[in-house]
Design an enzyme around this catalytic site. Structure first.
Site, PDB file in Angstrom:
ATOM      1  N   ARG A  86      12.212  80.596  36.075  1.00 45.40           N
ATOM      2  CA  ARG A  86      10.968  81.266  36.432  1.00 45.40           C
ATOM      3  C   ARG A  86      11.266  82.569  37.152  1.00 45.40           C
ATOM      4  NH1 ARG A  86       7.330  76.750  39.381  1.00 45.40           N
ATOM      5  NH2 ARG A  86       6.861  78.594  40.631  1.00 45.40           N
ATOM      6  N   LYS A  97       7.995  68.655  44.506  1.00 51.44           N
ATOM      7  CA  LYS A  97       6.634  68.159  44.237  1.00 51.44           C
ATOM      8  C   LYS A  97       6.394  67.986  42.736  1.00 51.44           C
ATOM      9  CE  LYS A  97       4.313  71.456  46.259  1.00 51.44           C
ATOM     10  NZ  LYS A  97       5.425  72.309  46.713  1.00 51.44           N
ATOM     11  N   ARG A 149      -3.751  74.754  48.840  1.00 57.12           N
ATOM     12  CA  ARG A 149      -2.698  75.510  49.517  1.00 57.12           C
ATOM     13  C   ARG A 149      -3.240  76.301  50.702  1.00 57.12           C
ATOM     14  NH1 ARG A 149       1.052  75.931  44.835  1.00 57.12           N
ATOM     15  NH2 ARG A 149       2.868  77.204  45.296  1.00 57.12           N
ATOM     16  N   ARG A 173      17.008  76.249  39.591  1.00 56.70           N
ATOM     17  CA  ARG A 173      16.014  75.485  38.816  1.00 56.70           C
ATOM     18  C   ARG A 173      15.824  76.055  37.405  1.00 56.70           C
ATOM     19  NH1 ARG A 173      10.140  74.246  41.320  1.00 56.70           N
ATOM     20  NH2 ARG A 173       9.699  76.449  41.071  1.00 56.70           N
ATOM     21  N   ARG A 211       7.779  83.211  49.044  1.00 57.90           N
ATOM     22  CA  ARG A 211       6.966  82.012  48.806  1.00 57.90           C
ATOM     23  C   ARG A 211       7.074  81.034  49.973  1.00 57.90           C
ATOM     24  NH1 ARG A 211       9.384  80.211  43.408  1.00 57.90           N
ATOM     25  NH2 ARG A 211       8.066  78.396  43.606  1.00 57.90           N
TER      26      ARG A 211
HETATM   27  P1  AMP Z   1       4.009  76.711  41.977  1.00 56.85           P
HETATM   28  O1  AMP Z   1       4.363  76.428  40.558  1.00 56.85           O
HETATM   29  O2  AMP Z   1       3.181  75.633  42.614  1.00 56.85           O
HETATM   30  O3  AMP Z   1       5.196  77.104  42.812  1.00 56.85           O
HETATM   31  O4  AMP Z   1       3.043  78.008  41.937  1.00 56.85           O
HETATM   32  C1  AMP Z   1       3.482  79.256  41.425  1.00 56.85           C
HETATM   33  C2  AMP Z   1       2.563  80.362  41.884  1.00 56.85           C
HETATM   34  O5  AMP Z   1       1.232  80.141  41.367  1.00 56.85           O
HETATM   35  C3  AMP Z   1       2.360  80.478  43.385  1.00 56.85           C
HETATM   36  O6  AMP Z   1       3.402  81.211  44.015  1.00 56.85           O
HETATM   37  C4  AMP Z   1       1.011  81.215  43.465  1.00 56.85           C
HETATM   38  O7  AMP Z   1       1.142  82.589  43.134  1.00 56.85           O
HETATM   39  C5  AMP Z   1       0.248  80.554  42.323  1.00 56.85           C
HETATM   40  N1  AMP Z   1      -0.457  79.336  42.804  1.00 56.85           N
HETATM   41  C6  AMP Z   1      -0.205  78.044  42.457  1.00 56.85           C
HETATM   42  N2  AMP Z   1      -1.032  77.207  43.095  1.00 56.85           N
HETATM   43  C7  AMP Z   1      -1.859  77.970  43.855  1.00 56.85           C
HETATM   44  C8  AMP Z   1      -2.918  77.692  44.761  1.00 56.85           C
HETATM   45  N3  AMP Z   1      -3.312  76.441  45.014  1.00 56.85           N
HETATM   46  N4  AMP Z   1      -3.525  78.746  45.373  1.00 56.85           N
HETATM   47  C9  AMP Z   1      -3.158  80.009  45.127  1.00 56.85           C
HETATM   48  N5  AMP Z   1      -2.139  80.343  44.312  1.00 56.85           N
HETATM   49  C10 AMP Z   1      -1.486  79.345  43.673  1.00 56.85           C
END
Ligand code: AMP
Length: 219
Positions: free
Chosen positions: A162, A15, A90, A129, A173
């Site tokens: 990360r 994404k 989400r 990654r 996740r």
């Molecule tokens: P991502 O970079 O999208 O994989 O997000 C990394 C982390 O940020 C996730 O595992 C959540 O802990 C937090 N996070 C990102 N987007 C959201 C969201 N829309 N709602 C809640 N937590 C989020």
């Protein structure tokens, strides 16, 4: 024309990579909720410190703070042309909040590309990654390596892995995605907005599928 797109799909499906490309080619703003949390964490804001507890466990940050953060971001001038939302919504509560927010901005979610890939591929992509410190450009040591190990091709900044890309957190996740985010597939399908995109192809092939499906011209 103002367009708001929601990119849906499991962690690791691409994404972030695709949102960056789509944003460059269409001029729509790229809003990544994960990047916004990481930026807050880097700057040690109260929001960042609070989010860290959840992020390090691979869990979702509570809806109210996440929604408030996105509302603020959507109000910025670069979103006047529209935006690509990556990682938000989400949960069904976030999706409802987004609909209400966009009504205030006299818009709505136009289309929801849903990128899919097999689970073993997701784990492999996430554990290989590397992310750029300066702007979040994404590489993969196997599928999309940088020209020079540890250095971003685009801005020369350091690449890092990360914390939440470690195997155990990745599994958590994906579990959280299946439990809390996958109901959004039906939510947007029922609204006739879901567009399925096969994420098992090359980065360029997936970008082309997205542009074609969205009937958007690359600039
Ligand atoms: P991502 O970079 O999208 O994989 O997000 C990394 C982390 O940020 C996730 O595992 C959540 O802990 C937090 N996070 C990102 N987007 C959201 C969201 N829309 N709602 C809640 N937590 C989020």
């Amino acid at each position: 024309m103002t367009r708001y797109l929601v990119l849906l799909g499991p962690p690791g499906v691409g994404k972030g990579t695709q949102a960056k490309i789509l944003s460059e080619r269409t001029g729509l703003a790229h809003i990544s909720s994960g990047d916004l949390f990481r930026e807050n964490l880097k700057n040690q804001t109260e929001l960042g410190k609070m989010a860290q507890t959840y992020m390090s466990r691979g869990e979702l940050v509570p809806d109210d703070v996440t929604i408030a953060m996105i509302r603020q971001r959507l109000s910025r001038p670069d979103c006047a042309v529209g935006a690509i939302l990556d990682g938000f919504p989400r949960t069904p509560a976030q999706a409802d909040a987004l609909d209400a927010m966009l009504q205030e901005f006299k818009g709505c979610v136009d289309a929801v590309p849903f990128i899919t890939a097999a689970e073993d591929v997701l784990v492999e992509r996430l554990s290989g990654r590397w992310t750029c410190r300066a702007h979040g450009h994404i590489f993969n040591e196997k599928f999309n390596p940088p020209q020079k190990t540890g250095v971003c091709d685009f801005d020369g900044s350091e690449l890092y892995q990360r914390d939440d890309d470690k195997a155990e957190t990745v599994k958590r996740r994906i579990h959280v995605y299946l439990e809390q985010t996958s109901p959004l597939i039906a939510y947007y399908r029922d609204q006739g907005k879901l567009i399925e995109i096969d994420g098992m192809h090359s980065i360029e092939q997936v970008s082309q599928s997205l542009l074609t499906a969205l009937k958007m011209q690359s600039s």
